[in-house]
Design a protein around this motif. Structure first.
Motif, PDB file in Angstrom:
ATOM      1  N   LEU A  86     -53.839 -62.881 -82.331  1.00 37.89           N
ATOM      2  CA  LEU A  86     -54.609 -64.050 -81.918  1.00 37.89           C
ATOM      3  C   LEU A  86     -55.311 -64.712 -83.105  1.00 37.89           C
ATOM      4  CD1 LEU A  86     -56.286 -62.800 -78.615  1.00 37.89           C
ATOM      5  CD2 LEU A  86     -53.963 -63.635 -79.016  1.00 37.89           C
ATOM      6  N   ILE A  87     -55.252 -66.035 -83.140  1.00 37.38           N
ATOM      7  CA  ILE A  87     -55.832 -66.832 -84.209  1.00 37.38           C
ATOM      8  C   ILE A  87     -56.762 -67.871 -83.588  1.00 37.38           C
ATOM      9  CG2 ILE A  87     -55.332 -68.384 -86.143  1.00 37.38           C
ATOM     10  CD1 ILE A  87     -52.467 -67.063 -86.131  1.00 37.38           C
ATOM     11  N   LEU A  88     -58.000 -67.901 -84.023  1.00 39.16           N
ATOM     12  CA  LEU A  88     -58.997 -68.830 -83.485  1.00 39.16           C
ATOM     13  C   LEU A  88     -58.984 -70.122 -84.288  1.00 39.16           C
ATOM     14  CD1 LEU A  88     -61.434 -69.489 -81.658  1.00 39.16           C
ATOM     15  CD2 LEU A  88     -62.876 -68.336 -83.369  1.00 39.16           C
ATOM     16  N   SER A  89     -58.738 -71.244 -83.605  1.00 40.35           N
ATOM     17  CA  SER A  89     -58.653 -72.534 -84.279  1.00 40.35           C
ATOM     18  C   SER A  89     -59.876 -73.419 -84.027  1.00 40.35           C
ATOM     19  CB  SER A  89     -57.387 -73.281 -83.824  1.00 40.35           C
ATOM     20  OG  SER A  89     -57.323 -74.565 -84.383  1.00 40.35           O
ATOM     21  N   ALA A  90     -60.378 -73.436 -82.783  1.00 42.91           N
ATOM     22  CA  ALA A  90     -61.500 -74.328 -82.466  1.00 42.91           C
ATOM     23  C   ALA A  90     -62.160 -73.904 -81.165  1.00 42.91           C
ATOM     24  CB  ALA A  90     -61.020 -75.782 -82.368  1.00 42.91           C
ATOM     25  N   LEU A  91     -63.287 -74.522 -80.881  1.00 43.21           N
ATOM     26  CA  LEU A  91     -64.007 -74.309 -79.626  1.00 43.21           C
ATOM     27  C   LEU A  91     -64.374 -75.676 -79.084  1.00 43.21           C
ATOM     28  CD1 LEU A  91     -65.218 -72.002 -77.809  1.00 43.21           C
ATOM     29  CD2 LEU A  91     -67.387 -72.424 -78.981  1.00 43.21           C
ATOM     30  N   TRP A  92     -64.029 -75.919 -77.791  1.00 47.24           N
ATOM     31  CA  TRP A  92     -64.206 -77.234 -77.192  1.00 47.24           C
ATOM     32  C   TRP A  92     -65.182 -77.191 -76.026  1.00 47.24           C
ATOM     33  CZ3 TRP A  92     -61.870 -80.745 -80.085  1.00 47.24           C
ATOM     34  CH2 TRP A  92     -60.762 -80.363 -80.832  1.00 47.24           C
ATOM     35  N   ASN A  93     -66.022 -78.200 -75.945  1.00 44.95           N
ATOM     36  CA  ASN A  93     -66.977 -78.331 -74.852  1.00 44.95           C
ATOM     37  C   ASN A  93     -66.311 -79.069 -73.685  1.00 44.95           C
ATOM     38  OD1 ASN A  93     -70.088 -80.142 -74.312  1.00 44.95           O
ATOM     39  ND2 ASN A  93     -69.410 -78.239 -73.401  1.00 44.95           N
ATOM     40  N   VAL A  94     -65.987 -78.346 -72.611  1.00 46.26           N
ATOM     41  CA  VAL A  94     -65.332 -78.946 -71.456  1.00 46.26           C
ATOM     42  C   VAL A  94     -66.343 -79.732 -70.628  1.00 46.26           C
ATOM     43  CG1 VAL A  94     -63.921 -78.496 -69.412  1.00 46.26           C
ATOM     44  CG2 VAL A  94     -63.665 -77.063 -71.435  1.00 46.26           C
ATOM     45  N   TYR A  95     -67.468 -79.087 -70.320  1.00 48.16           N
ATOM     46  CA  TYR A  95     -68.578 -79.777 -69.670  1.00 48.16           C
ATOM     47  C   TYR A  95     -69.825 -78.911 -69.784  1.00 48.16           C
ATOM     48  CZ  TYR A  95     -68.108 -76.658 -65.600  1.00 48.16           C
ATOM     49  OH  TYR A  95     -68.050 -75.549 -64.785  1.00 48.16           O
ATOM     50  N   ASP A  96     -70.974 -79.549 -69.881  1.00 52.75           N
ATOM     51  CA  ASP A  96     -72.264 -78.858 -69.933  1.00 52.75           C
ATOM     52  C   ASP A  96     -72.224 -77.633 -70.848  1.00 52.75           C
ATOM     53  OD1 ASP A  96     -73.204 -80.817 -68.282  1.00 52.75           O
ATOM     54  OD2 ASP A  96     -72.987 -79.661 -66.443  1.00 52.75           O
ATOM     55  N   ASP A  97     -72.443 -76.421 -70.293  1.00 52.47           N
ATOM     56  CA  ASP A  97     -72.480 -75.219 -71.131  1.00 52.47           C
ATOM     57  C   ASP A  97     -71.173 -74.432 -71.077  1.00 52.47           C
ATOM     58  OD1 ASP A  97     -72.723 -74.385 -68.521  1.00 52.47           O
ATOM     59  OD2 ASP A  97     -74.252 -72.866 -68.928  1.00 52.47           O
ATOM     60  N   VAL A  98     -70.088 -75.067 -70.645  1.00 51.13           N
ATOM     61  CA  VAL A  98     -68.783 -74.391 -70.530  1.00 51.13           C
ATOM     62  C   VAL A  98     -67.871 -74.830 -71.669  1.00 51.13           C
ATOM     63  CG1 VAL A  98     -66.742 -74.043 -69.090  1.00 51.13           C
ATOM     64  CG2 VAL A  98     -69.013 -74.188 -68.037  1.00 51.13           C
ATOM     65  N   LEU A 124     -64.124 -73.877 -74.025  1.00 56.23           N
ATOM     66  CA  LEU A 124     -62.815 -73.226 -74.121  1.00 56.23           C
ATOM     67  C   LEU A 124     -62.434 -73.099 -75.589  1.00 56.23           C
ATOM     68  CD1 LEU A 124     -60.700 -75.056 -71.377  1.00 56.23           C
ATOM     69  CD2 LEU A 124     -61.537 -72.707 -71.281  1.00 56.23           C
ATOM     70  N   ALA A 125     -61.746 -72.026 -75.920  1.00 55.50           N
ATOM     71  CA  ALA A 125     -61.293 -71.822 -77.301  1.00 55.50           C
ATOM     72  C   ALA A 125     -59.863 -72.300 -77.463  1.00 55.50           C
ATOM     73  CB  ALA A 125     -61.394 -70.341 -77.670  1.00 55.50           C
ATOM     74  N   GLU A 126     -59.600 -72.958 -78.572  1.00 61.81           N
ATOM     75  CA  GLU A 126     -58.234 -73.300 -78.961  1.00 61.81           C
ATOM     76  C   GLU A 126     -57.699 -72.096 -79.728  1.00 61.81           C
ATOM     77  OE1 GLU A 126     -55.075 -76.367 -79.924  1.00 61.81           O
ATOM     78  OE2 GLU A 126     -56.290 -75.728 -78.246  1.00 61.81           O
ATOM     79  N   VAL A 127     -56.670 -71.453 -79.177  1.00 56.62           N
ATOM     80  CA  VAL A 127     -56.149 -70.205 -79.726  1.00 56.62           C
ATOM     81  C   VAL A 127     -54.667 -70.356 -80.061  1.00 56.62           C
ATOM     82  CG1 VAL A 127     -55.711 -67.748 -79.267  1.00 56.62           C
ATOM     83  CG2 VAL A 127     -57.836 -68.819 -78.476  1.00 56.62           C
TER      84      VAL A 127
END
Length: 208
Positions: free
Chosen positions: A186-198, A200-203
């Motif tokens: 697994l490689i971590l590329s980014a972290l995205w704000n879907v809404y409010d405090d939720v 998702l990671a771009e993997v």
């Protein structure tokens, strides 16, 4: 001295793509950069969230990206196994902007001190796994390096928890263990704000 990761050899420009696995997860998504990946690497496809509020309580936060010093292209990410095994000093040396206080921007207009990382792995979406990330510490807002380590640990825990569960049929090629995908892929590329405090990671997954 730049850090070169053996998982990411130089990649020709003819395989650049602006596609992201999270394009369907957030309708307001706009790719902030082009990405080039080796043909053996695939982005983790994450299904859109089934319960997304029609209105936000907090304005969307900028995405947080994770790049290695010396990488051949922006957006190739950082292997999660490196993040959980290396010392804090080593992470700072290999990760671009490791000491940036990204926790401050992730707090949003409502001042969140924790956010929720949703993991929507193909074949396991019905298990609805979410992990709390602390974005403030006693020393101040969480840094990019500290955030990357927290995300990597969450994915390690996720895989450990789901080892005994077979995936749904549509996720058979994304199964864990027994010849399937391991944490070291697994490689971590980014972290995205879907809404409010939720978030998702771009993997990216290395299928070699």
């Amino acid at each position: 001295m730049s850090y070169m990761n053996p998982l990411h050899p130089p990649v020709p420009s003819n395989i650049h793509s602006s596609y992201t696995a999270l394009a369907g997860a957030c309708s307001a998504y706009q790719p902030p950069f082009s990405q080039a990946m080796p043909p053996t690497h695939r982005r983790l496809p994450q299904a859109p969230l089934s319960k997304v509020p029609t209105s936000r309580r907090s304005a969307p936060c900028p995405a947080v990206t994770f790049d290695l010093h010396g990488a051949s292209s922006h957006g190739l990410g950082v292997p999660m196994c490196e993040l959980v095994t290396r010392s804090g000093g080593a992470v700072e040396r290999m990760l671009v902007g490791a000491n940036d206080g990204v926790g401050a921007q992730m707090s949003g207009s409502l001042g969140f001190r924790k956010v929720n990382l949703k993991i929507l792995w193909p074949g396991y979406e019905h298990l609805d796994r979410s992990y709390s990330l602390d974005i403030h510490t006693s020393a101040g807002p969480l840094t990019r390096g500290q955030l990357a380590v927290q995300i990597a640990r969450a994915f390690a825990r996720f895989i450990e928890e789901l080892q005994g569960y077979p995936p749904a049929q549509h996720g058979a090629s994304w199964r864990f263990g027994n010849g399937g995908i391991g944490f070291n892929r697994l490689i971590l590329s980014a972290l995205w704000n879907v809404y409010d405090d939720v978030w998702l990671a771009e993997v990216i997954v290395d299928f070699r």
